[in-house]
Scaffold this motif. Sequence first.
Motif, short mmCIF file in Angstrom:
data_model
loop_
_atom_site.label_atom_id
_atom_site.label_comp_id
_atom_site.label_asym_id
_atom_site.label_seq_id
_atom_site.Cartn_x
_atom_site.Cartn_y
_atom_site.Cartn_z
N ASP A 105 0.84 -1.21 0.00
CA ASP A 105 0.00 0.00 0.00
C ASP A 105 0.87 1.25 0.00
O ASP A 105 0.59 2.21 -0.73
CB ASP A 105 -0.93 0.02 1.21
N TRP A 106 1.92 1.26 0.82
CA TRP A 106 2.83 2.40 0.85
C TRP A 106 3.51 2.59 -0.51
O TRP A 106 3.63 3.72 -1.00
CB TRP A 106 3.88 2.22 1.95
N GLU A 107 3.94 1.50 -1.13
CA GLU A 107 4.60 1.58 -2.43
C GLU A 107 3.66 2.14 -3.49
O GLU A 107 4.06 2.97 -4.31
CB GLU A 107 5.13 0.20 -2.83
N VAL A 108 2.39 1.72 -3.46
CA VAL A 108 1.41 2.26 -4.40
C VAL A 108 1.23 3.76 -4.18
O VAL A 108 1.13 4.53 -5.15
CB VAL A 108 0.06 1.50 -4.28
N GLU A 109 1.20 4.20 -2.93
CA GLU A 109 1.08 5.64 -2.64
C GLU A 109 2.23 6.42 -3.27
O GLU A 109 2.03 7.52 -3.77
CB GLU A 109 1.09 5.87 -1.13
N GLN A 110 3.43 5.86 -3.24
CA GLN A 110 4.59 6.54 -3.80
C GLN A 110 4.51 6.67 -5.32
O GLN A 110 5.07 7.58 -5.91
CB GLN A 110 5.88 5.82 -3.41
N LEU A 111 3.81 5.73 -5.94
CA LEU A 111 3.66 5.73 -7.40
C LEU A 111 2.44 6.53 -7.86
O LEU A 111 2.32 6.83 -9.04
CB LEU A 111 3.54 4.28 -7.91
#
Length: 131
Positions: free
Chosen positions: A117-123
Amino acid sequence: MPPVDLLAILLASSPDDALPRARELVEGHGGFCAAFAKDDPMSPKRMRWWHLIVRMMLMGFTGLKHVMDDMVASWTMKQRWKLVWQGRVAASLEILQRMRPEEVINVIAIKGGPHCDWEVEQLSDGGELKE
């Protein structure tokens, strides 16, 4: 078997259980994989005290400051994996853009747990890697 078209794709995020198959599919189509599991050799780990002792025995005191900095960072920065992930994704995007400047890079993020979820937020829009 017919030849596979090479695609400008980057696997940026995947839960650990889906990562091996997702990596295989992406790399099989000419893409890159920046996602990594917690047991990946590139995943940052806490430095153990015996590593410090071995390094001290193998080097002079001039390199000791760097070793101590690494040790302190490994014990105090609980989210070091985020910096590693951001670097891997940014580098992979840059390589793909240079290899295929005329193509749109497709970034894949497979839904998973809180790290995914955090990685998706960064993208996503407003994230540090969104361009």
